[in-house]
Write a protein that holds these residues in place. Structure first.
Motif, short mmCIF file in Angstrom:
data_model
loop_
_atom_site.label_atom_id
_atom_site.label_comp_id
_atom_site.label_asym_id
_atom_site.label_seq_id
_atom_site.Cartn_x
_atom_site.Cartn_y
_atom_site.Cartn_z
N CYS A 68 51.65 5.79 54.16
CA CYS A 68 52.72 5.62 55.16
C CYS A 68 53.98 5.02 54.54
CB CYS A 68 52.23 4.76 56.31
SG CYS A 68 51.02 5.56 57.38
N ASN A 69 53.80 4.15 53.57
CA ASN A 69 54.96 3.53 52.93
C ASN A 69 55.84 4.56 52.23
OD1 ASN A 69 54.77 0.81 53.58
ND2 ASN A 69 53.19 0.46 52.02
N SER A 70 55.23 5.68 51.81
CA SER A 70 55.99 6.68 51.05
C SER A 70 56.55 7.79 51.93
CB SER A 70 55.10 7.29 49.97
OG SER A 70 53.99 7.94 50.58
N LYS A 73 61.72 5.51 54.93
CA LYS A 73 62.08 4.09 55.01
C LYS A 73 61.71 3.52 56.37
CE LYS A 73 65.90 0.86 54.36
NZ LYS A 73 65.58 0.10 55.59
N LYS A 76 58.07 2.82 56.36
CA LYS A 76 57.80 1.68 55.48
C LYS A 76 58.17 0.36 56.15
CE LYS A 76 58.68 -0.02 50.80
NZ LYS A 76 59.36 0.24 49.51
N ASP A 77 59.25 0.37 56.92
CA ASP A 77 59.68 -0.85 57.60
C ASP A 77 58.73 -1.25 58.72
OD1 ASP A 77 61.85 -0.99 55.95
OD2 ASP A 77 63.26 -0.07 57.37
N MET A 79 55.28 -0.87 58.49
CA MET A 79 53.98 -1.23 57.96
C MET A 79 53.74 -2.74 57.81
SD MET A 79 52.84 1.63 58.13
CE MET A 79 51.19 1.07 57.79
N SER A 111 53.20 -7.36 51.27
CA SER A 111 54.18 -6.65 52.10
C SER A 111 53.92 -6.82 53.59
CB SER A 111 54.16 -5.16 51.74
OG SER A 111 52.93 -4.57 52.12
#
Length: 462
Positions: A68-70, A73, A76-77, A79, A111
């Motif tokens: 999901c991070n990839s 953006k 990613k924000d 997660m 993170s």
């Protein structure tokens, strides 16, 4: 909202193995994750930030979090707000990079804003665990670890100890450990919030176990399963309600339990058991498959609904006392093969059927295996039956027959259960490992078949 609903539906099936593809269960099941995301990215982008964040925050598989991070953006924000993270056993099976798996886990954890649950089945070191918990310890509420440190040499050389590292998560509410060596007292402060402790597959010393339990004074649930090396354990937990203990070995452990709120207790592998405060005990199971049960010492079991006693050999005083204390029991399961105080295995003495059921007036379901049924089938058991005798609450009886001996008395007992059990709805007769070479076996089996045919609305055979 459609995606949120689809996620909820998927989440009921396997909380620890949710994958991203199960979150978005569209009819096109054969799509790869990449193709699916590309086809529906516009739809996802149209969702408000709060809904997108709510959906993604429930993903817990570590691989899916990285995926999901990839994606974008915006994803990613979202997660950092996940609540639970799970690393399966094979998380790093194909890892060939220069970065240590411990560091990869640390990077993922760093993170996340406020992690509440961490489950790690993949291999890790004590140093890795220490670094993780120093980072997320204050917010962590649930921790489950596959320790894999039963090898004494490996554990002795490990610094810091995995077990000691756990003290950094002082706000834990639930702790589950698999494959752990507890031969030295863990360096734990008091876990004030911990209510659930589960240890599965462990090698323990008595003093180390006592020290670990002393650090968890507010437990309501305790499970110690497949634990080896315990000889004597004393448990004093005032809030404990559910307790399951499975001690592996010779079956000669001794247990003393002081927990006035205990409701569920299951014990395997103990020869001496003392539980004096039992006002709330509803479910009790005692088994010893490897040794003998010499002593059981309980208070009055007035709240008991279910009692199970199992094992090869119990001293008769232990059987008699537990039946006397459990006079209010509703479901009784008995699978004890022999009595006898020492090496010699002895059969059960005669048990008067009328007296037995008069002493247990609330009994609704009765499972009698072999020796107990034989003890109820003696010649004198039904000689003096009062005309007003009735078994008032009995609804289901399961009888396991292993021998054709005393066939006449056994048939008489089965008939009596039907005659006096006015509310009996089912009588199940199980024929188990009966030796067919005995001359009376066929005749006895014919009698049971005839009995079943005449009462087929209640009686069945297995």
């Amino acid at each position: 909202m459609y995606y949120a609903c689809m996620y909820k539906r998927a989440s009921y099936h396997s909380p620890h193995t949710l994958s991203l593809s199960s979150v978005f269960s569209l009819p096109i099941h054969a799509c790869s994750l990449k193709v699916f995301l590309e086809a529906h990215l516009l739809i996802m982008d149209s969702l408000p930030d709060a809904i997108l964040q709510h959906i993604l925050s429930h993903i817990n598989n570590a691989r899916d979090v990285v995926a999901c991070n990839s994606v974008s953006k915006r994803w990613k924000d979202s997660m950092p707000y996940i609540h639970s993270l799970y690393f399966p056993r094979n998380s790093f099976d194909n890892h060939a990079g220069s970065v240590n798996p411990d560091n990869i886990v640390w990077k993922v954890l760093s993170s996340i804003v406020q992690l509440e649950e961490l489950v790690v089945y993949s291999p890790f070191s004590g140093a890795g665990l220490s670094s993780w918990l120093s980072l997320i310890g204050p917010s962590l509420q649930r921790l489950e670890l596959r320790m894999d440190n039963l090898a004494e040499l490996q554990t002795c050389n490990e610094n810091p100890s995995k077990l000691n590292c756990i003290s950094a998560a002082m706000n834990l509410e639930s702790l589950k450990l698999w494959g752990v060596l507890v031969t030295h007292s863990p360096n734990w402060n008091v876990f004030q919030n911990l209510w659930n402790l589960e240890i599965v597959g462990a090698r323990m010393e008595d003093s180390a176990l006592s020290a670990a339990l002393d650090a968890c004074p507010n437990l309501t649930t305790l499970l110690l399963l497949g634990c080896e090396g315990v000889r004597s354990v004393s448990i004093d937990l005032p809030h404990l309600q559910q307790c399951k203990l499975d001690f592996y070995g010779l079956g000669n452990c001794s247990l003393s339990l002081t927990s006035p709120k205990i409701e569920f207790l299951e014990v395997q592998g103990c020869s001496w058991i003392r539980v004096r405060e039992t006002n709330y005990l509803k479910n009790l199971s005692i088994a010893n498959n490897a040794g003998r049960v010499y002593l059981v010492d309980f208070g009055k079991l007035e709240a008991l609904d279910f009692l199970s006693i199992r094992g090869v050999q119990w001293c008769w005083d232990a059987v008699r006392n537990i039946l006397k204390w459990a006079s209010e029991v509703k479901h009784l399961y008995m699978k004890v093969e022999f009595t006898g105080d020492f090496e010699a295995l002895q059969p059960f003495p005669e048990i008067d059927l009328v007296e037995f059921f008069n002493s247990h007036p609330k009994l609704q379901k009765f499972d009698a295996h072999g020796a107990m049924f034989a003890a109820l089938c003696q010649k004198n058991s039904l000689k003096h039956v009062d005309s007003g005798f009735v078994i008032p609450c009995l609804e289901e009886v399961v009888i396991t027959v292993r021998s054709p001996l005393n066939a006449e008395q056994k048939m008489s007992t089965l008939e009596s259960l039907l005659m006096y059990g006015k509310n009996l709805k089912a009588l199940v007769i199980k024929i188990l490992q009966m030796k067919s070479s005995h001359s009376s076996t066929d005749d006895f089996f014919d009698e049971i078949c005839r009995f079943r045919y005449m009462n087929r609305h209640i009686v069945r055979m297995e």
